[in-house]
Structure formats: C-alpha cells, structure tokens
Write a protein that holds these residues in place. Structure first.
Motif, PDB file in Angstrom:
ATOM      1  N   PHE A 171       0.844  -1.200   0.000  1.00 23.52           N
ATOM      2  CA  PHE A 171       0.000   0.000   0.000  1.00 23.52           C
ATOM      3  C   PHE A 171       0.874   1.243   0.000  1.00 23.52           C
ATOM      4  CE2 PHE A 171      -2.228  -3.275   2.529  1.00 23.52           C
ATOM      5  CZ  PHE A 171      -3.209  -3.579   1.593  1.00 23.52           C
ATOM      6  N   ARG A 172       0.846   1.934  -1.122  1.00 22.01           N
ATOM      7  CA  ARG A 172       1.720   3.101  -1.228  1.00 22.01           C
ATOM      8  C   ARG A 172       1.311   4.226  -0.298  1.00 22.01           C
ATOM      9  NH1 ARG A 172       4.523   3.331  -6.808  1.00 22.01           N
ATOM     10  NH2 ARG A 172       4.426   1.132  -7.277  1.00 22.01           N
ATOM     11  N   ASP A 173       0.067   4.285   0.077  1.00 20.27           N
ATOM     12  CA  ASP A 173      -0.349   5.409   0.916  1.00 20.27           C
ATOM     13  C   ASP A 173       0.045   5.258   2.379  1.00 20.27           C
ATOM     14  OD1 ASP A 173      -2.088   3.341   1.073  1.00 20.27           O
ATOM     15  OD2 ASP A 173      -3.901   4.503   0.759  1.00 20.27           O
ATOM     16  N   MET A 174       0.714   4.139   2.713  1.00 24.44           N
ATOM     17  CA  MET A 174       1.199   3.978   4.086  1.00 24.44           C
ATOM     18  C   MET A 174       2.088   5.145   4.501  1.00 24.44           C
ATOM     19  SD  MET A 174      -0.032   1.739   5.800  1.00 24.44           S
ATOM     20  CE  MET A 174       0.888   2.026   7.290  1.00 24.44           C
ATOM     21  N   LEU A 177      -0.077   7.900   5.724  1.00 23.89           N
ATOM     22  CA  LEU A 177      -0.765   7.507   6.954  1.00 23.89           C
ATOM     23  C   LEU A 177       0.201   7.517   8.135  1.00 23.89           C
ATOM     24  CD1 LEU A 177      -3.026   4.560   5.781  1.00 23.89           C
ATOM     25  CD2 LEU A 177      -3.749   6.773   6.669  1.00 23.89           C
TER      26      LEU A 177
END
Lengths: 261, 298
Positions: A171-174, A177
C-alpha cells in the motif's frame, strides 16, 4: 525449504558484512553533500530544542530551570523513532533494483536503516550531555540505566520498521498515513509539556502511545530517578509485541515483495 | 564430473494478476468491502523439472514470455517458486545488468565494497582483490569519483570485474555480454571462456540459436511456461529453429498475403509493389524478435 534458526543464523553470518556496509553507507551519504557534514547531527537537535524552548517555555519552563534538557530528552528519542521508521518503511521500495537482481536476505534493508539512524542518534546524545552540564543537571548512577529504555526504543523501531516496510510494499499510501500517525505520537508523547497537566480521563492517551513510557523512563535516568517499573512493563510490551509481529509479518510476505515493487 | 549442482523439481510459478492494480489502502478497503477483489491466475511456469550437472552449459531457448527470465530468477533465488522444489549447490554469480547495485553517490572504490558485500563476499576477500578489480576494470583514477559521473560503459566494466573476481560454481548469463568497448569485450569474453575451461556450470538465456550453439553443450526449450524439449545443443537448436523461427515467419507472411489480396481487390496498382513489400515483411519479423529481446532484458 524449512526456515530453521540454524539456517537463518548462518545466512545472517554470511551477510552481516553487508549489513555493516549498508549501515555505513546510510550514515556516510546522509551528510556527504553538506558543508557541515556530521556536525548537523549535533546542530539539528540544538536548533529544534531552542525553538521548542522559546515556544513552550510558558507551559512548564518557569518552574523548571532545565527545561531545555527536558525537551531535548523527548525530542532526541522521538526524532530517532520517526526517522528510523520512516526510512525503514521506504527501504524495500528504494532498494527494489537490487532486490530484483541479487539474492540478499531482505530484512537487511530495513534493519540497516534503523541501525544507521540509531548510530546517528547515539552521536547526537553528545548534545544532551552538553545541555546537562550547561543547565546543571547532575548525572547520577541512574544514567547507566538509560541503556534499558534506549534498547527498548531500538527494538520497537526495528519491529515497527519491519511492519511498515511490509505494509508499504503493498500500500503506497502507508507513507502518508504513517506521517499522520507520527504527528499524533509526537503530540501525545509529552515531549514539550508535562504529562501531569493532562487530566485523568485523558491519561489513556499516554498508554496508547508506544514511545511515551520509553521517554518517561529515559528522563528518569537523566534526572537521577529510578526507573518506573509500571512504565517499563508497558514499554517492554510494546517493543516485544512489535518486534514479534514485525518478524512474523515480514517473513510471511517477503516472497511477494518482488511482485509488487 | 557428473555431480548434480542444480535440481529443479516440478517448479511452478503463479502470478496473481489483479484485474485492476490496487496499490493503496483506500482502494483496497473499498474493494474489500464491496467484495471486488478478484485475481486472475497466470502460470508463468508449470511443472518444470530438470537437473544440471557440474560442467554442463545449458542454453535456455524460448520466445518472449516463455518464462526464461522467471526461471533464471527462481534459480538465482530472487523469486520464490509457488510450488515445487529447487536445490542449488555452489556459488551462483548472476551476470545480469551489471552495476545495477551501485549507489550513484558512492565512489567506485566504495561501491566495490558495497557490491562485493551484496554478492556475499567477506571484507578481507574484497580488500585482497581490490587492486585486481580496479586493474581489470581499467577505471584508473576515476575509482575515487562518484559512480553517478561514470559512463555506462565504465559502470558495466566495474560491475563485471567485481562479479567475476571470484570463480563461481554456476554462472548465469542473460544474453551475451557486451561490456564496454571492443578491447574490454575481448578481455571479458576471455575471462568467461577461461571459466568454461575450468568446468564451470553455465545457464545461458538467449533468443539466438547461433549464440547458444557457440556457448552451450545442452539446451532446453520453454514454451508458455512448459518445458517441451531437453537435449544436446545441436538437436534442440535445430528443433527450435524449425518449430518457432520458421513458423513465425511463415505465419506472418501468410497474414501479409491475406492483407495484400484485400488491397489488390481495392486497387490494382498494389500489384506492382508486391515483391518489395514481401521482403519488408520478413524484415520486420526479424526486427520484432530482436527488439523484443532487448525489452525483456530491461
């Protein structure tokens, strides 16, 4: 092929020189392009502590003559934690070209990132000693105990680094986040205020913070108090659970990394 | 001499192709809730079994997408097979994309230690061989310059010198090496040929049956992930040429002719061009193969 402890150790022995080389590389390259070089390790905490002191002196500072030492202890530990975990999180992706070509145990990458940040952190503790002398905080025998919270922090960072590195592959959006999570951790870690000013009904926030108790015990050591056993227990829990979870998660998913990077 | 060094036992490699690539948490959760996560299975390799003995020089032939690179990656330990077992005895040196592991900010000298460590050499060994590596690569004074300032030839030369400083038991070659200028090419070829003489095991991937004939003693053919032939190099190369290369050309020519018939019906003047366009047709087929090979290398 079974993963046995014997094989893992043998493999580690073979690649421990690589771990050393990568750690060295991270430290060397971090400051290579700057004029002041490794001096930044010392300047950065001095400058941020100065800013934080000026901003927050009204909250606590008036009754604490060594307020900068208080800030510095929290600030140093937090910035190690945030740098180490952020870098480890990106490690698999940033080394993807190597991972696709040569077999190397993959944990080497996040672990070397955490280790290099830990060494930079140890160098920067020189600033803390300087501040202790300037603000007349007498070191006692308890300063020797500070190794315990520091080791806990290292274990915690390794664990979180492994967990985040694994998640960030899928998950690139980690990255975003975790950036937000880190901010929350910073504000709830009592870095620049006294934990005592928070009312009892909000105390659970400190228990939810993985580094609050580590900072608390580290401060105890610096200020010459014995370790808080309750805090020690909680922080041990966080460290060990995150490391075990990190290792399990990483080993389960590492064969899939190459398909996602 | 017939000691078994590689044993590939019923290897299968499955890729899950997601219909739409999901690489962030938000989309993943939304799709999970909506129960829209679907995978399409794709077997890049299926039921591959063979053994390689010490000293064998095996050529792996196959069209693009036949699974050659996947197989090499599994043998090199970079990919893990979805099923089956693989046993490799001895040290593998993968000569794939030389210099890919260099850190651009590091100097050549520092990169020798770093890359050496990646290949699993101990520090003392690298220090011992340091001068030899520098000398062979012909980098000279540039060894203390960051690698980002190197030309691609210099990078490849340095990479080759480091990767071949130790004599591996198994050498993996993806296409024939074309490192640096003619002089260095000769030198690097000599080094590899010397290794051949010492009875090294070689795995060599290529599209060119000519190269495979020159280098290998044995060959296998992969087709859509299955092993369809295994045997002495001449026999297999001949089979490959008959089965694939001819077939493609014939197929494409047929297509061209069909098209032409159509266009002839449309305009009469097309007839005049027929012989010329026939030739270009064959040319593009060969060109297509070559550019395909280059792509897979990346």
């Amino acid at each position: 092929m079974e993963i046995t402890l014997d094989r893992v150790l043998k493999n580690f022995k073979k690649y421990r020189y690589l771990l050393f080389e990568l750690t060295k590389k991270n430290i060397k390259l971090k400051y290579r392009r700057s004029y002041l070089g490794i001096l930044w390790t010392l300047l950065e905490p001095i400058l941020t502590t100065f800013v934080l002191t000026v901003v927050f002196i009204n909250i606590r500072g008036k009754k604490d003559h060594a307020f900068p030492v208080y800030i510095l202890t929290g600030r140093l530990l937090y910035s190690f934690f945030s740098q180490a975990t952020k870098q480890a999180m990106k490690s698999i992706r940033s080394n993807s070209s190597m991972i696709k070509k040569v077999y190397v145990p993959k944990y080497i990458y996040p672990v070397s990132d955490v280790l290099s940040n830990f060494i930079i952190f140890l160098i920067s503790t020189v600033v803390l000693f300087g501040a202790m002398i300037v603000f007349k905080v007498q070191p006692t025998k308890y300063i020797l105990y500070s190794i315990i919270p520091l080791l806990q922090l290292l274990v915690l960072s390794l664990g979180m680094g492994l967990i985040l590195a694994t998640l960030a592959v899928f998950f690139r959006d980690m990255e975003y986040l975790w950036g937000v999570a880190l901010m929350l951790i910073m504000y709830t870690a009592a870095i620049f205020y006294d934990a005592g000013i928070v009312s009892d009904e909000w105390k659970w926030i400190f228990n939810a913070n993985p580094i609050f108790h580590i900072i608390l015990n580290f401060r105890n050591c610096v200020y010459g108090h014995p370790l808080d056993m309750n805090a020690l227990l909680i922080s041990s829990g966080y460290s060990i659970i995150s490391l075990v979870a990190g290792i399990v998660l990483f080993y389960k998913k590492q064969d899939k990394f190459i398909l996602n990077i | 001499m017939s000691r078994e060094v590689i044993r590939v036992d019923n290897i299968g490699m499955r890729f899950n192709l997601m219909e739409k690539k999901v690489d962030n948490l938000k989309e993943f959760l939304i799709k999970l809730v909506k129960n829209q996560i679907r995978y399409q299975e794709f077997w890049a390799l299926k039921n591959i079994s063979f053994t390689v003995n010490k000293g064998d020089r095996v050529g792996i032939l196959g069209l693009n997408g036949a699974g050659k690179s996947t197989l090499l990656k599994i043998i090199a330990g970079v990919l893990k097979a979805s099923e089956g077992e693989i046993t490799v005895r001895g040290k593998i040196a993968p000569l794939l994309e030389l210099g890919a592991g260099f850190d651009p900010q590091y100097t050549g000298a520092e990169n020798i230690y770093l890359y050496g460590a990646m290949l699993g050499y101990p520090k003392e060994f690298i220090s011992e061989k340091f001068n030899e590596i520098v000398e062979f690569s012909e980098i000279g004074d540039f060894i203390n310059v960051p690698v980002k300032n190197y030309s691609s030839g210099m990078k490849a030369r340095l990479g080759f010198s480091i990767a071949t400083i130790v004599e591996p038991d198994i050498l993996i070659l993806d296409e024939v090496l074309s490192v640096g200028d003619a002089k260095f090419k000769k030198k690097s070829e000599k080094r590899i040929l010397d290794m051949f003489d010492k009875g090294i095991t070689v795995l060599f991937v290529s599209h060119s049956t000519e190269q495979v004939r020159r280098i290998c003693s044995r060959a296998i053919i992969l087709d859509k992930g299955s092993l369809i032939a295994d045997g002495p190099v001449d026999e297999i190369c001949k089979l490959y040429e008959e089965k694939y290369i001819d077939e493609i050309i014939v197929k494409k020519l047929k297509k061209k002719k069909k098209k032409k018939k159509k266009s002839i019906a449309d305009t009469k003047s097309a007839q005049v061009n027929e012989p010329a366009s026939d030739e270009t047709g064959e040319d593009t087929v060969l060109g297509g193969e070559a550019s395909g090979a280059a792509k897979e290398d990346i």
